[in-house]
Design an enzyme around this catalytic site. Structure first.
Site, PDB file in Angstrom:
ATOM      1  N   ASP A 202       0.965  -1.132   0.061  1.00  0.00           N
ATOM      2  CA  ASP A 202      -0.090  -0.016  -0.013  1.00  0.00           C
ATOM      3  C   ASP A 202       0.794   1.276   0.037  1.00  0.00           C
ATOM      4  O   ASP A 202       0.837   1.973   0.954  1.00  0.00           O
ATOM      5  CB  ASP A 202      -0.991  -0.064   1.187  1.00  0.00           C
ATOM      6  CG  ASP A 202      -2.102   0.934   1.132  1.00  0.00           C
ATOM      7  OD1 ASP A 202      -2.617   1.156   0.093  1.00  0.00           O
ATOM      8  OD2 ASP A 202      -2.522   1.630   2.147  1.00  0.00           O
ATOM      9  N   ASN A 207       1.801   7.183   2.993  1.00  0.00           N
ATOM     10  CA  ASN A 207       2.526   5.837   3.927  1.00  0.00           C
ATOM     11  C   ASN A 207       4.145   6.099   3.550  1.00  0.00           C
ATOM     12  O   ASN A 207       4.937   5.287   3.912  1.00  0.00           O
ATOM     13  CB  ASN A 207       2.167   4.556   3.313  1.00  0.00           C
ATOM     14  CG  ASN A 207       0.849   4.167   4.069  1.00  0.00           C
ATOM     15  OD1 ASN A 207       0.506   4.589   5.028  1.00  0.00           O
ATOM     16  ND2 ASN A 207       0.154   3.319   3.528  1.00  0.00           N
ATOM     17  N   ASP A 218       3.367   1.883   7.899  1.00  0.00           N
ATOM     18  CA  ASP A 218       2.338   0.846   7.835  1.00  0.00           C
ATOM     19  C   ASP A 218       2.340  -0.163   6.736  1.00  0.00           C
ATOM     20  O   ASP A 218       1.683   0.042   5.647  1.00  0.00           O
ATOM     21  CB  ASP A 218       1.125   1.913   7.430  1.00  0.00           C
ATOM     22  CG  ASP A 218      -0.371   1.251   7.686  1.00  0.00           C
ATOM     23  OD1 ASP A 218      -0.176   0.192   8.010  1.00  0.00           O
ATOM     24  OD2 ASP A 218      -1.283   1.978   7.202  1.00  0.00           O
TER      25      ASP A 218
END
Length: 329
Positions: A202, A207, A218
């Site tokens: 992701d 992030n 994360d």
């Protein structure tokens, strides 16, 4: 993997937070400031020794213990290679700790400013570290975490959306007709002839923090998949902008890892998969009070009208030639 559709954090009050931290020998003196996280619950605090920490309480039944442990071990493996990631702290040789109906992990608090997606110097740094991350990721694959594919990102989400009461009745026919057209096109363009490696999963700009260089945070969505999954969300703007960004990222990336340019054909299919998966994620989590508060537009008919248009736009993007780098001489 079992999906939990209900609200799992109703009992997560300050007393439980303090008791959970105390159970791993950490005493919070101040803070317990909730951070911007919806899938899990994340809090920053200062401990009695003056150190600043972040604790994450995992959404029950989303990941198994084995899947979370794999994420933690991958993150620690990256940290051992001096790759800047937010790695969990081991206490009594464990990074995942049960408490009542919850599981938590402890991290050092590592602040930073926003990563600037249009800053080519920063993009070069990120590309270099992504090459290093993927070089580590290539060593093996996750045994318990999933691999990116159509079942998780298209077929299951379509079932969720079909059962959802969020889509206005007058839009359902157009919505599902266009969604099914998009799914058929994605089925045609998706292929599995890529090396599956462990990914951040992701890696969008939110992030990545910046503090004398990038800091990757994360890894909750870490999974197996093609390397391009960690690259395409960093691209933005018009086609010529994206080509310039991609060239910068991959030139730096290639200092540490090889990149199969055939994976560039997956960028628009991956964007389509993420679009469908995201809508279903919101529908699955709507019973969690944090979601209506954070995403009120999801219950608005205008949002769903916009998604019908977005399907058509993504279908058009899938008909365009994939991004292709200029040959190097």
């Amino acid at each position: 993997m079992t999906q939990q559709h209900g609200f799992n954090f109703a009992d997560l009050n300050p007393d439980l937070l303090l008791d959970a931290l105390d159970s791993i020998g950490i005493r919070a003196e101040s803070g317990l400031l909730p951070l911007n996280s919806y899938e899990n619950r994340v809090y920053q605090f200062v401990a009695e020794d003056g150190a600043r920490y972040v604790t994450k309480f995992y959404r029950p039944q989303r990941w198994t213990d084995e899947q979370i442990d794999e994420e933690h071990q991958f993150t620690l493996e990256l940290a051992e290679q001096e790759i800047p990631v937010a790695a969990p702290i081991a206490i009594d040789n464990r990074t995942l700790h049960p408490f009542q109906n919850h599981r938590l992990a402890l991290f050092p608090s590592m602040g930073g400013r926003q990563f600037e997606v249009d800053n080519f110097d920063q993009l070069e740094w990120v590309g270099r570290f992504l090459g290093r991350i993927h070089r580590v990721g290539q060593r093996t694959t996750f045994a318990h975490r999933p691999t990116i594919g159509l079942e998780e990102y298209l077929y299951q989400p379509r079932q969720v959306l079909e059962q959802s009461t969020m889509i206005p009745d007058h839009l359902k026919h157009a919505f599902f007709a266009d969604l099914d057209t998009l799914i058929r096109e994605l089925e045609q363009q998706w292929h599995n002839d890529w090396q599956s490696i462990r990914l951040h999963g992701d890696c969008h700009p939110g992030n990545i923090l910046w503090r004398d260089g990038p800091l990757f945070v994360d890894l909750d969505d870490a999974r197996n998949g093609p390397a391009v999954q960690d690259l395409w969300m960093l691209l933005n703007g018009e086609r010529h902008d994206q080509l310039a960004q991609l060239d910068t990222i991959l030139e730096a990336y290639s200092e540490f890892a090889d990149f199969d340019q055939k994976q560039l054909q997956l960028i628009e299919p991956l964007r389509g998969l993420r679009m469908v998966h995201y809508m279903a994620w919101l529908a699955r989590r709507w019973e969690d009070p944090a979601f209506p508060q954070a995403f009120p537009w999801f219950a608005d008919a205008k949002y769903w009208e916009g998604q019908v248009l977005a399907f058509k736009e993504q279908l058009a993007a899938l008909q365009e030639p994939p991004l292709q780098l200029m040959p190097q001489w």
